[in-house]
Design an enzyme around this catalytic site. Structure first.
Site, mmCIF file in Angstrom:
data_model
loop_
_atom_site.group_PDB
_atom_site.id
_atom_site.type_symbol
_atom_site.label_atom_id
_atom_site.label_comp_id
_atom_site.label_asym_id
_atom_site.label_seq_id
_atom_site.Cartn_x
_atom_site.Cartn_y
_atom_site.Cartn_z
ATOM 1 N N GLN A 127 -5.082 -1.343 -12.354
ATOM 2 C CA GLN A 127 -4.280 -0.376 -11.588
ATOM 3 C C GLN A 127 -3.686 -1.042 -10.350
ATOM 4 O O GLN A 127 -4.424 -1.378 -9.422
ATOM 5 C CB GLN A 127 -5.170 0.795 -11.163
ATOM 6 N N GLU A 157 -8.185 10.541 -12.046
ATOM 7 C CA GLU A 157 -9.108 9.525 -11.546
ATOM 8 C C GLU A 157 -10.264 10.194 -10.798
ATOM 9 O O GLU A 157 -11.408 9.804 -10.912
ATOM 10 C CB GLU A 157 -8.345 8.573 -10.615
HETATM 11 C C1 LIG Z 1 -14.132 -1.269 -4.794
HETATM 12 C C2 LIG Z 1 -12.724 -0.793 -4.715
HETATM 13 C C3 LIG Z 1 -11.938 -0.808 -5.847
HETATM 14 C C4 LIG Z 1 -10.612 -0.421 -5.769
HETATM 15 N N1 LIG Z 1 -9.839 -0.519 -6.902
HETATM 16 C C5 LIG Z 1 -8.521 -0.285 -6.817
HETATM 17 C C6 LIG Z 1 -7.672 -0.531 -7.936
HETATM 18 O O1 LIG Z 1 -8.144 -0.919 -9.024
HETATM 19 N N2 LIG Z 1 -6.358 -0.331 -7.787
HETATM 20 C C7 LIG Z 1 -5.798 0.117 -6.627
HETATM 21 O O2 LIG Z 1 -4.597 0.283 -6.568
HETATM 22 N N3 LIG Z 1 -6.574 0.347 -5.523
HETATM 23 C C8 LIG Z 1 -7.916 0.147 -5.601
HETATM 24 N N4 LIG Z 1 -8.711 0.362 -4.497
HETATM 25 C C9 LIG Z 1 -8.076 0.706 -3.229
HETATM 26 C C10 LIG Z 1 -8.389 2.106 -2.698
HETATM 27 O O3 LIG Z 1 -7.668 3.071 -3.387
HETATM 28 C C11 LIG Z 1 -8.070 2.082 -1.190
HETATM 29 O O4 LIG Z 1 -9.000 1.216 -0.581
HETATM 30 C C12 LIG Z 1 -8.151 3.457 -0.565
HETATM 31 O O5 LIG Z 1 -7.099 4.269 -1.006
HETATM 32 C C13 LIG Z 1 -8.123 3.382 0.989
HETATM 33 O O6 LIG Z 1 -7.040 2.635 1.418
HETATM 34 P P1 LIG Z 1 -7.206 1.420 2.452
HETATM 35 O O7 LIG Z 1 -8.299 0.532 1.950
HETATM 36 O O8 LIG Z 1 -5.868 0.803 2.655
HETATM 37 O O9 LIG Z 1 -7.720 2.066 3.796
HETATM 38 P P2 LIG Z 1 -6.829 2.858 4.943
HETATM 39 O O10 LIG Z 1 -5.862 3.703 4.211
HETATM 40 O O11 LIG Z 1 -6.304 1.782 5.827
HETATM 41 O O12 LIG Z 1 -7.917 3.708 5.611
HETATM 42 C C14 LIG Z 1 -8.840 3.186 6.583
HETATM 43 C C15 LIG Z 1 -9.720 4.340 7.071
HETATM 44 O O13 LIG Z 1 -8.919 5.341 7.727
HETATM 45 C C16 LIG Z 1 -9.097 6.626 7.127
HETATM 46 N N5 LIG Z 1 -7.830 7.354 7.087
HETATM 47 C C17 LIG Z 1 -6.616 6.862 6.705
HETATM 48 N N6 LIG Z 1 -5.672 7.832 6.784
HETATM 49 C C18 LIG Z 1 -6.301 8.951 7.216
HETATM 50 C C19 LIG Z 1 -5.864 10.301 7.472
HETATM 51 N N7 LIG Z 1 -4.594 10.669 7.287
HETATM 52 N N8 LIG Z 1 -6.784 11.203 7.886
HETATM 53 C C20 LIG Z 1 -8.082 10.856 8.072
HETATM 54 N N9 LIG Z 1 -8.558 9.594 7.840
HETATM 55 C C21 LIG Z 1 -7.675 8.659 7.418
HETATM 56 C C22 LIG Z 1 -9.585 6.319 5.729
HETATM 57 O O14 LIG Z 1 -10.353 7.380 5.189
HETATM 58 C C23 LIG Z 1 -10.437 5.069 5.944
HETATM 59 O O15 LIG Z 1 -11.721 5.433 6.373
HETATM 60 C C24 LIG Z 1 -10.055 0.023 -4.544
HETATM 61 C C25 LIG Z 1 -10.863 0.065 -3.399
HETATM 62 C C26 LIG Z 1 -12.175 -0.323 -3.466
HETATM 63 C C27 LIG Z 1 -13.011 -0.284 -2.210
#
Ligand SMILES: Cc1cc2nc3c(=O)[nH]c(=O)nc-3n(C[C@H](O)[C@H](O)[C@H](O)COP(=O)(O)OP(=O)(O)OC[C@H]3O[C@@H](n4cnc5c(N)ncnc54)[C@H](O)[C@@H]3O)c2cc1C
Length: 397
Positions: A126, A244
């Protein structure tokens, strides 16, 4: 809500139990028990057995290879596979891109991709998240520019689970830079062997290679591999995310996890008594079990309620939050139960390590699993984001 299974459902339950007992691969069971890292073939072995039986995609419509089971039968199946500790099938093909393709794809796309998802011949990953686009997914910057019958794709994806094994990936790309964020995105199916794709590992806290960075440099993708209309990919993206989140609740496997913790706490001693007799530990375990039962009933209400069969709605966010928190609490209790025996494994054991394991077998995976499961409240849309969805879509705030 009537909680009794009908005689037909009970017969089905027995059929599933018998099938698992007779067909689950012994080698895979051994590796799971030892806590060995699983290979692509390990993951696929159970997938292929279920495929041969016609049981690999219970949620799909029958015309595309689904089982035609009732929601209760599907519940029983997931319950029984978790109870028997069967490996979870990779969701990227079966639970994510498959439903997108049979819902939005062209007849050619359905014929080309769906049979190979079912058979396990194609492993999918993905490509949604980017370094600057996770929660705020619509701000993604990977571009796809038209060049005749192809798109030229450039950008970077991250956290791409199991991309190291993937034959294909589904990617969100920006096809119109000038449109409002969500309106300029398209959904592309990309052959992971295409020239210009580089997959680099990210090693997680538990010492595992599960996630990756994926770089795309001038990757040529035929327009025929775009699902749905150009710039309308957000529709597919949202549809897929709701799917998902439902699978993420993991009620059945958490129930199995509770049994495992109880077994450990019966074996481990607190002074001269089993840990399970310790009132503090017992209280934490009881609270967890109560929350898990409540989650199970919430899921069952969804299966039996007026919206049954209509696909997951915003309530899937609720299942995701509670399910992921319970999964984490289970790993915390397990680590607490194994005590010092968990400590040598805090960094995980890498390939080629020759240190002798100490402590009981169940202690070896406790620390890596504890660290690994921190992911559950982040992936599939973080729990904070799920709370925002509930506030808006369920509570109308
Ligand atoms: C083990 C693992 C596997 C994954 N696998 C995939 C994959 O196969 N494909 C893929 O595309 N993605 C994958 N992901 C990515 C995952 O979808 C993202 O990590 C997730 O959506 C959070 O985005 P970010 O890491 O950029 O954090 P950010 O978006 O930068 O968030 C950082 C923190 O801020 C908080 N936050 C952000 N915006 C808000 C808001 N509006 N209100 C309140 N709190 C907020 C979040 O909750 C988080 O605690 C994976 C992640 C992990 C950890």
């Amino acid at each position: 809500m009537d909680m009794e299974f009908s005689p037909e459902d009970l017969a089905f339950q027995q059929e599933v139990r018998d099938f698992i007992a007779e067909n689950y691969p012994a080698e895979l069971r051994g590796k799971q028990d030892e806590g060995d890292e699983l290979t692509k073939e390990d993951f696929l072995s159970w997938h292929r057995i279920l495929y041969k039986k016609g049981w690999v995609a219970p949620a799909w419509p029958v015309e595309y290879g689904g089982t035609g089971w009732t929601p209760t039968q599907r519940f029983i199946f997931s319950e029984e596979t978790a109870r028997a500790d069967c490996i979870r099938l990779m969701p990227f093909g079966l639970a994510m891109v498959g439903p997108v393709i049979y819902t939005f794809g062209t007849p050619e796309q359905k014929a080309r991709f769906l049979p190979r998802i079912l058979s396990g011949d194609d492993w999918w990953c993905q490509g949604y998240s980017e370094p600057g686009a996770g929660s705020d997914l619509a701000s993604l910057r990977t571009t796809a520019v038209r060049d005749g019958d192809d798109y030229i794709v450039n950008g970077q994806k991250t956290w791409t689970t199991m991309a190291q094994h993937a034959d294909w990936g589904f990617f969100l790309v920006r096809t119109d830079k000038d449109a409002k964020q969500q309106e300029g995105i398209s959904f592309l199916l990309i052959d992971m062997k295409s020239p210009g794709i580089t997959v680099r590992p990210i090693i997680t806290l538990g010492g595992e290679h599960e996630v990756n960075e994926v770089f795309l440099e001038d990757v040529r993708v035929p327009v025929s591999q775009r699902v749905y209309e150009e710039n309308k990919g957000w529709t597919c993206a949202k549809f897929l995310l709701a799917h998902e989140r439902t699978g993420i609740a993991g009620v059945a496997s958490s129930k199995r996890g509770v049994e495992r913790v109880k077994q450990i706490a019966r074996t481990e001693l607190d002074g001269d008594k089993p840990l399970l007799a310790n009132p503090f530990f017992k209280r934490k375990l009881a609270e967890l079990e109560i929350d898990l039962t409540a989650l199970e009933f919430t899921e069952l209400r969804g299966l039996a309620g007026p919206n049954a069969g209509k696909g997951p709605g915003p309530e899937s966010s609720l299942l995701k939050i509670k399910g992921s928190e319970i999964q984490q609490r289970l790993t915390e209790l397990t680590l607490e139960a194994v005590g010092h025996y968990g400590a040598p494994y805090f960094r995980g054991f890498g390939e080629g390590d020759n240190a002798h394991p100490i402590g009981p077998d169940y202690a070896h995976r406790a620390a890596p699993t504890y660290f690994n499961m921190r992911k559950t409240t982040i992936y599939g849309g973080s729990n904070e984001i799920q709370r925002n969805i509930i506030a808006k879509m369920v509570l109308g705030l």
